[in-house]
Each structure stands twice: as C-alpha cells, then as structure tokens.
Design a protein around this motif. Structure first.
Motif, PDB file in Angstrom:
ATOM      1  N   ARG A   1       0.823  -1.219   0.000  1.00  0.00           N
ATOM      2  CA  ARG A   1       0.000   0.000   0.000  1.00  0.00           C
ATOM      3  C   ARG A   1       0.859   1.273   0.000  1.00  0.00           C
ATOM      4  NH1 ARG A   1      -0.212  -1.831   5.458  1.00  0.00           N
ATOM      5  NH2 ARG A   1       0.450  -0.208   6.953  1.00  0.00           N
ATOM      6  N   ALA A   2       2.144   1.121  -0.309  1.00  0.00           N
ATOM      7  CA  ALA A   2       3.092   2.223  -0.173  1.00  0.00           C
ATOM      8  C   ALA A   2       2.737   3.435  -1.017  1.00  0.00           C
ATOM      9  CB  ALA A   2       4.499   1.738  -0.525  1.00  0.00           C
ATOM     10  N   ARG A   3       2.250   3.227  -2.241  1.00  0.00           N
ATOM     11  CA  ARG A   3       1.946   4.349  -3.129  1.00  0.00           C
ATOM     12  C   ARG A   3       0.826   5.232  -2.599  1.00  0.00           C
ATOM     13  NH1 ARG A   3       4.120   3.503  -8.442  1.00  0.00           N
ATOM     14  NH2 ARG A   3       5.094   1.441  -8.628  1.00  0.00           N
ATOM     15  N   ASP A   4       0.020   4.697  -1.705  1.00  0.00           N
ATOM     16  CA  ASP A   4      -1.100   5.458  -1.155  1.00  0.00           C
ATOM     17  C   ASP A   4      -0.714   6.235   0.098  1.00  0.00           C
ATOM     18  OD1 ASP A   4      -2.755   4.391  -3.140  1.00  0.00           O
ATOM     19  OD2 ASP A   4      -3.166   2.602  -1.923  1.00  0.00           O
ATOM     20  N   GLU A   5       0.515   6.027   0.590  1.00  0.00           N
ATOM     21  CA  GLU A   5       0.970   6.711   1.797  1.00  0.00           C
ATOM     22  C   GLU A   5       1.583   8.059   1.433  1.00  0.00           C
ATOM     23  OE1 GLU A   5       0.691   5.682   4.952  1.00  0.00           O
ATOM     24  OE2 GLU A   5      -0.251   3.758   4.467  1.00  0.00           O
ATOM     25  N   ALA A   6       1.045   9.136   1.996  1.00  0.00           N
ATOM     26  CA  ALA A   6       1.546  10.476   1.672  1.00  0.00           C
ATOM     27  C   ALA A   6       2.869  10.767   2.380  1.00  0.00           C
ATOM     28  CB  ALA A   6       0.505  11.524   2.068  1.00  0.00           C
TER      29      ALA A   6
END
Length: 388
Positions: free
Chosen positions: A292-297
């Motif tokens: 889910r890394a791409r969704d972490e700001a």
C-alpha cells in the motif's frame, strides 16, 4: 583487485595467533575447538555466519593457514589496521559488484592457498540462515579445488547480531561436508547450490529447543530493538525499548528474554515466544506496508538525527532519514535535503548491528545512529519496494 601477494609472513601470523585465539575463545566464549584437516591439498571453505568472531573460530579449528573474505567496512573500523596487518583478508565492499572479490579468491586458490568465505554475507538476525546468492555455486564450480562446508553452532545465542554484551554458554564447529574437485566437476551449478544451502542450514531455535543450553549474561535483551522494530500489539515502529533482560513497548507490552533465548510475558499477552517468530511476522508486516506504499503520503520509515558519513569519511553531517515508496531522503538540520530515487540505488545494506549503507552516483553513504534503531528495516523494505 587486491595487490597483496600471499606468502609465508601471512601463514606465520596465522599460526602465531591461532594458539592464543583458541585459549581466548574457550575461556571467554565457551568455544569447543578441534582440529579439522580436509583431505584436499587446497580448498575453498563455505561457512555460516553468526558472530563477528566467526573467523577466529574457523582459525581455531583449521590448523592449515587460510585467508578470509571480509567486508571492507570491517577494516575501516577501529582495529582494522591490525586485521589488515596480521591477516590480509580478501576485501569485498557491500552494495558493489562481487567480480573483483571473486577474482581475488580464484587467484589465491590457484596459487594453492586456502580461502574461507562466510557465504551468507552477513550475520543472521533471527537464528535462521541468511539467503545464499547463486554466485556461491558458480565460484565453487570455477575454483577447480575442493569445497569444504563448515557449520558454526551456538553463536546466535552467545553474541547475536542485534545484541550488546556477552551471553556465555557454548559454541562449537562441525565439518558438514567436503566435496572434491572431481565431484564438483560432475555436478551442475544448480546441484551445487542446493547442496550448499542444505549443508549450511541451521535452525538455531530448533537446535536450542533440543539442547536447551543456558546462555547467561547481564544484558541479554539490550539492543533487541535494532532487530525487532514493530510492536505486534500496537503496530508502532520506534516504540520498543530494551534494558537488561526486559523488552517492552509504551503501549504496555512487557517481556523478559531468558537465558535460553525465549520470551516470557511480564505484562499482557505473549505475542511470540522467539525472536525468529517475531522477525517472520514483521517481515510480513513490511510486505503489507509495501503493497500500500503508493497510497501513503508521508514516509514509510523515518529516523531523526542520523550520523551520515559520505565517501569513506570525506564528509560527515547529521540528518533526518526518511524512506518513501520511491525515494530515500536525508534532511540536514539546516533544512537542506538530499533526495535519492530508489531507482538509482542498487542496494541498501545493513552491517554490524544497525549501520546502513548505500551507493548513489558512485558515492558511498553510511548511516549510523546515536541511539538504538533498526537498520535492517530499511534493507528489507527497500527490497520489497524494488519488486513493485
């Protein structure tokens, strides 16, 4: 390629220090040494890696002189000059190509010298072997000499990679296998690789459950947070602390690490009985984080006030370290930020207890911390992100 010419001087120091080393290891670490004499006139030794004293234990057990392959950072630390003077190891640099190291090993072997490689490349964090690269079988195939497989036992509980201080108990070595040059010629590279991995496999906790050897020390749990970085109760990174035999989190988790290497609950439930079980769980936790890394700001991992060494000590500064899904950043205390795209980094390595290193644009960066923090979490997450 190393310019050192192996000779009698190296053998003299090896044998001079071997006797002293055997006595020291026996008294200080409970190491039970014995003489190992492979039948081949020259050989390549592959050994597992558990402590920084592994070369001394190999030297105690092998009467015939051998050269060791060592990471370059070892000789840049305090005492490194003495290591170079007395042992002249074959050097390898983490995060760089292994070609030059392999060429040096082959050169020594073809001169009839014996060479030992701790083939996992780094010490285990959880008591199970670290991955062995396919280059292990390739090197053995090219060597043209015998391959000796040697196992070291007990080191993980005596002096775990993550630990501080000594836990005195028992350590010993064991000859696992010896393959002649003729046998290696008749085996495929895949067969050799499988045999190496099989012969070197040691499950330290399974062995300890069978033997139950006490390893006693004053600070058995200290610095455990350099290996175990996620609390299984609150799933927070950076909240775990250690002192003496206690390991705890601000959320209320409190454990005791006993002389056999097992956890016991002091307060609350017991999430895991061993470091290995915990380490396996947190690797899966990191895998979920990477998914889910791409969704972490914000940053996925971060540690403030890191001590940065650039290009082998040419520059030193402090900075806040952060890893995002696509980049690593070092933010100096004056506000200037260095940004390293992960696509431009070949590898992030963790050595010793918690030092982190990587190479960007042919410049080596080494990161240490003035307080206990995990370095392996960056190595593990980096490898997962590179797979996305």
């Amino acid at each position: 390629m190393s310019k050192h010419r192996p000779g009698k001087r190296d053998s003299f120091f090896y044998h001079l220090l071997r006797g002293v080393g055997r006595l020291f290891l026996r008294l200080a670490y409970g190491y039970r040494s014995h003489s190992v004499r492979p039948s081949a006139p020259a050989y390549l030794v592959y050994c597992n890696h558990q402590t920084f004293l592994d070369p001394a234990m190999l030297g105690a057990d092998f009467p015939r002189h051998m050269y060791f392959v060592a990471s370059e950072h070892v000789v840049r630390r305090r005492g490194g000059g003495l290591i170079m003077r007395f042992f002249n190891p074959i050097l390898r640099t983490k995060a760089k190509t292994e070609t030059a190291t392999a060429m040096d090993i082959l050169r020594y072997l073809r001169q009839g010298k014996n060479v030992c490689v701790f083939i996992e490349g780094e010490c285990t964090y959880d008591g199970l072997p670290m991955p062995i690269a396919d280059s292990a079988s390739h090197l053995a195939k090219l060597s043209g000499c015998a391959l000796v497989i040697y196992q070291l036992h007990g080191g993980y509980f005596t002096q775990p990679r993550w630990g501080k201080g000594l836990r005195k108990g028992r350590m010993w070595g064991e000859l696992a296998a010896e393959y002649s040059a003729e046998q290696l010629k008749g085996m495929s590279q895949r067969q050799i690789q499988q045999q190496i991995e099989q012969d070197l496999f040691i499950d330290s906790y399974a062995e300890q459950r069978r033997l139950m050897i006490p390893y006693r020390g004053k600070t058995p749990a200290e610095a455990l947070e350099t290996a175990l970085f996620v609390c299984p109760c609150c799933e927070r990174i950076g909240g775990l602390t250690s002192k003496g035999d206690r390991f705890s989190c601000g959320c209320g988790l409190a454990l005791r690490y006993d002389e056999y290497g097992f956890f016991h609950a002091v307060a609350g439930e017991l999430p895991f009985a061993t470091v290995h079980e915990w380490f396996v769980w947190q690797k899966q936790w990191l895998k979920d984080l990477a998914a889910r890394a791409r969704d972490e700001a914000g940053p996925l991992l971060a540690d403030p006030d890191q001590e940065i060494t650039r290009q082998n000590g040419a520059e030193r500064f402090q900075a806040d370290l952060a890893m995002y899904w696509d980049r690593l950043t070092l933010t100096r205390h004056g506000g200037r930020q260095l940004v390293f795209p992960l696509t431009e980094i070949h590898e992030i390595s963790c050595h010793e207890r918690m030092r982190v290193s990587f190479i960007h644009n042919n410049i080596l960066y080494e990161l240490n911390s003035p307080y206990p923090r995990s370095g392996v979490k960056y190595q593990l997450l980096f490898r997962l992100l590179k797979q996305l």
